[in-house]
Design an enzyme around this catalytic site. Structure first.
Site, PDB file in Angstrom:
ATOM      1  N   ASP A 190       0.831  -1.205   0.000  1.00 48.72           N
ATOM      2  CA  ASP A 190       0.000   0.000   0.000  1.00 48.72           C
ATOM      3  C   ASP A 190       0.870   1.262   0.000  1.00 48.72           C
ATOM      4  OD1 ASP A 190      -2.304   1.505   0.132  1.00 48.72           O
ATOM      5  OD2 ASP A 190      -3.050   0.597   1.991  1.00 48.72           O
ATOM      6  N   ASP A 235     -10.729   1.926  -3.382  1.00 49.75           N
ATOM      7  CA  ASP A 235     -11.304   1.718  -2.054  1.00 49.75           C
ATOM      8  C   ASP A 235     -12.818   1.810  -2.118  1.00 49.75           C
ATOM      9  OD1 ASP A 235      -9.076   1.203  -0.607  1.00 49.75           O
ATOM     10  OD2 ASP A 235      -8.857   3.212   0.228  1.00 49.75           O
TER      11      ASP A 235
END
Ligand code: DGJ
Length: 731
Positions: A478, A548
């Site tokens: 990430d 997301d």
């Protein structure tokens, strides 16, 4: 050999199966762009429009004649000369002069493809797959050499370009701009397609006609970004999915980029793509060289669909590397939206048990397993397990998860540091910062300075240590903030503007070392969702977390837009809980599953919260995807209905051998007294018959494509999918 060279007249022609790209040396000096489009034989150069006087534009003369550089279609235009359009390269020489006049010097042609040291790029497995042409240009006054690299793929309509600049002089040269590709067109009769967005709404499609002046896209954030993708297309005004011209440009790079088109006074247009010249400069001392990243250019005369399928195939087969390039991807469950930071070892093991019972193959433990991290306030950089939370450590947890019958995956965010961390306390100068200025935080974190080799070494060591002490099959890598207060404590004042690109070189070096030493691990990149969804990252990690935003309706837009350049196999797509955590919308489990099955399928919720009925549906989805992934992940994608144009979306996937088809039709809102909606398939064999798997029905390809199947959907947020199997040729 797909490269034809007329040595006498210095005409260079690159051919791919259906396209040609032609350049010629003009007046023994300029490298002129002649043509890029459908395949042609080498044209009669008398017909090429290379020269014309234009009012107020300087004329350059040599013994071979005159040239108006401001008119000439050029391959690699430079600044501060007499071409006033957007330059591909700008330099400052030691004496302060900025005029760089590149003249043709020589060429080199060879089978196979060039390599770019330290940078990601598409590749070949056998040199017969592509041919390379290198054209050497030189500013002879200052002895600056520019090598333009062109590669033509023999089985795909792809031209790649890259540039290497070598300082052959005995003085310092400062590069202020180095584009990877610049292409001149004789008209402006095109639309510009871009993929803008933001967090949770990545890669939405915008299309506008070209207009006079510059139309451009860029990132200044230190990452390719969710706000703009390093991809654009120039397409004819009437181009659609199946018809018309489309020119795609994509940069194999994950940092600041700039791309655009300038329409000039004569309604010609100049397209470019490369590293952003914003906050960029690069010092080349005597003998030094600089290599610009690769631009991947695709021309299609058969619409956007064919352009995308070419990108997909190239990236699937000759950008992505490692064993997961060819193997099916596991169905995973990620705990993030299920627990956020609030988990225990017991909870994770419970999820693993549930996952196993549902047929899910991999359980991913997301953020919060290290340091003292129970929220996003601390511990990034401290990559050692929090044994209060996970008493068996990562090693023991992985064993327990494996004992349930599922593989184990782990989240990292290695490029970041929390001010509240042991790492930051030990090395406060290891982050990107400007001395004397506030270090502005995003999500309570700062960016580590990957332009510094010691920082890169720390990351490699810290991540590998965890990977080597536990049975970890998957890593989510990430990256959750963009750079600010740019500065590096590792670089002298005069090289500070090198930091953003040096960061990328550092990152690529780290990824090569981590990924290269863990060939069995599946890596998925992520940046607050799909904030670094670019070909550079795909070179190291075969899949990217697309967004997301896991809402099924929003995902239609995001996945549709992403598919303009990137293949299905690159897109992580998960079913999440309702009401959706981002949009608060409630969609059916069926639609959530159907949308996610058009990517790398998984779940992102608390599996233990499913009802028995929902578990049945999940088992069905998992079983279905296990069949579908054998071909969908490598299939040709056809976009049939765009979410950007109406209430319905449809797309389909055709296996490489044409035997298997998977199609989805998605309806956002229900209409009262709806009209008749039909799913009209495409790319089928009109003479063949197709079985609708599970429905005990057969139709001819002809009927499926021209008459189509009636779609009956009642209620909001509905979907219908079909699995087709080609069974026979009809008589
Ligand atoms: C941002 C990612 O996009 C999410 O999926 C999740 O991994 C969080 N970071 C964790 O902090």
């Amino acid at each position: 050999m797909s490269i034809i060279i007329d040595k006498e007249n210095l005409i260079f022609q690159l051919n791919t199966p259906k396209t040609s790209y032609i350049m010629r040396v003009f007046n023994h000096r300029y490298l002129a762009h002649v043509y890029w489009g459908k395949s042609v034989k080498t044209p009669d150069m008398e017909n090429a429009s290379l020269n014309r006087f234009i009012g107020f534009s300087p004329v350059a003369k040599n013994e071979y004649g005159y040239c108006v550089p401001d008119f000439l279609c050029q391959e690699y235009p430079t600044g501060c000369g007499s071409d006033y359009r957007n330059p591909a390269m700008s330099v400052v020489y030691a004496d302060g002069s900025r005029t760089a006049e590149l003249e043709y010097e020589s060429y080199n042609v060879y089978r196979g493809k060039y390599r770019l040291e330290g940078l990601p790029a598409t590749y070949v497995e056998d040199e017969v797959e592509a041919d390379t042409l290198e054209i050497v240009m030189r500013d002879s006054v200052k002895n600056l050499k520019v090598i333009l690299m062109f590669c033509a793929y023999n089985q795909l309509d792809v031209i790649t370009r890259a540039v290497k600049i070598v300082n052959d002089s005995d003085e310092r040269v400062i590069l202020e701009k180095v584009m990877s590709a610049s292409v001149d067109y004789e008209t402006d009769e095109y639309d510009f397609i871009e993929l803008p967005g933001g967090w949770g709404k990545e890669r939405h499609i915008e299309r506008t006609p070209l207009r006079s002046g510059i139309q451009s896209i860029e990132s200044r954030r230190g990452a390719s970004s969710a706000q703009m993708n390093p991809f654009f297309a120039m397409v004819g005004h009437n181009t659609n999915e199946e018809y018309g011209e489309a020119y795609g440009y994509n940069l194999v790079y994950s940092g600041n980029f700039s791309a655009g088109v300038e329409v000039d006074q004569l309604h010609k247009s100049r397209a470019w793509i490369g590293i952003n010249d914003y906050d960029f400069s690069w010092i080349l001392e005597e003998g030094d060289s600089f290599t610009a990243p690769e631009a991947v250019m695709v021309y299609s005369a058969e619409g956007l669909g064919a352009m995308s399928r070419t990108y997909h195939k190239l990236y699937r087969t000759r950008l992505v590397r490692g064993k997961y390039r060819d193997e099916v991807r596991p169905i995973l469950a990620n705990n993030w939206e299920g627990t956020y930071f609030n988990f225990t070892e017991e909870k994770i093991v419970d999820l693993a048990k549930e996952a196993a019972g549902l047929g899910i193959e991999l359980l991913v433990l997301d953020d919060g397993w290290f340091g003292k991290r129970n929220d996003d306030n601390c511990s990034l950089g401290d990559w050692y397990v929090n044994t209060e939370k996970l008493p068996s450590g990562i090693t023991g947890l992985a064993e327990k998860v494996n004992a349930c019958g599922v593989k184990f995956g782990l989240w990292f965010e290695p490029e970041m540091v929390s001010p509240d961390s042991d790492l930051y306390r030990a090395h406060p100068d290891w982050c990107i910062h400007t001395p004397g200025r506030e270090r502005n935080e995003t999500r309570n974190q700062l960016t580590l300075d990957l332009s510094r080799p010691e920082v890169c070494d720390y990351i490699v060591e810290a991540v590998c240590k965890i990977l080597d002490t536990a049975n970890i099959s998957y890593v989510k890598w990430d990256m959750n903030r963009h750079m600010s207060e740019l500065g590096s404590a590792g670089l002298p004042a005069e090289r500070q503007k090198e930091m953003p690109h040096r960061y990328m070189l550092g990152l690529y070096n780290v990824l090569e070392r981590v990924v290269g030493t863990h060939p069995d691990v599946l890596f998925e990149s992520c940046s607050g969702g799909g904030g670094r969804f670019d070909p550079g990252m795909l070179y190291y990690m075969p899949q990217t977390w697309t967004s997301d935003d896991t809402d099924a309706v929003e995902r239609l837009f995001i996945q549709y837009g992403t598919s303009l350049a990137y293949p299905t196999s690159a897109m992580g797509a998960h079913v999440s809980a309702v009401p959706n955590h981002q949009t608060h919308r409630v969609t059916s489990l069926k639609m959530r599953g159907d949308v996610a099955m058009s990517g790398n399928f998984g779940y992102e919720l608390d599996l233990n919260a499913f009802t028995e009925e929902e578990k049945e549906e999940v088992r069905r989805q998992v079983a279905e995807y296990k069949e579908l992934r054998t071909f969908v992940q490598k299939a040709d994608m056809y976009r049939l209905k765009s979410p950007f144009e109406g209430n319905d979306t449809a797309w389909m996937f055709v296996s490489e051998d044409g035997m298997d088809i998977y199609a989805g039709y998605f309806r956002v809102l229900c209409k009262v007294n709806p009209g008749i909606y039909r799913m009209k398939f495409t790319a089928l064999d009109p003479e063949a018959r197709y079985e609708i798997v599970g429905e005990n029905k057969c139709y001819s390809g002809d009927e499926l494509m021209n008459i189509g199947l009636v779609v009956e959907l009642h209620g909001d947020f509905m979907s219908k999918t079909w699995r087709l199997r080609k069974i026979e040729k009809s008589n």
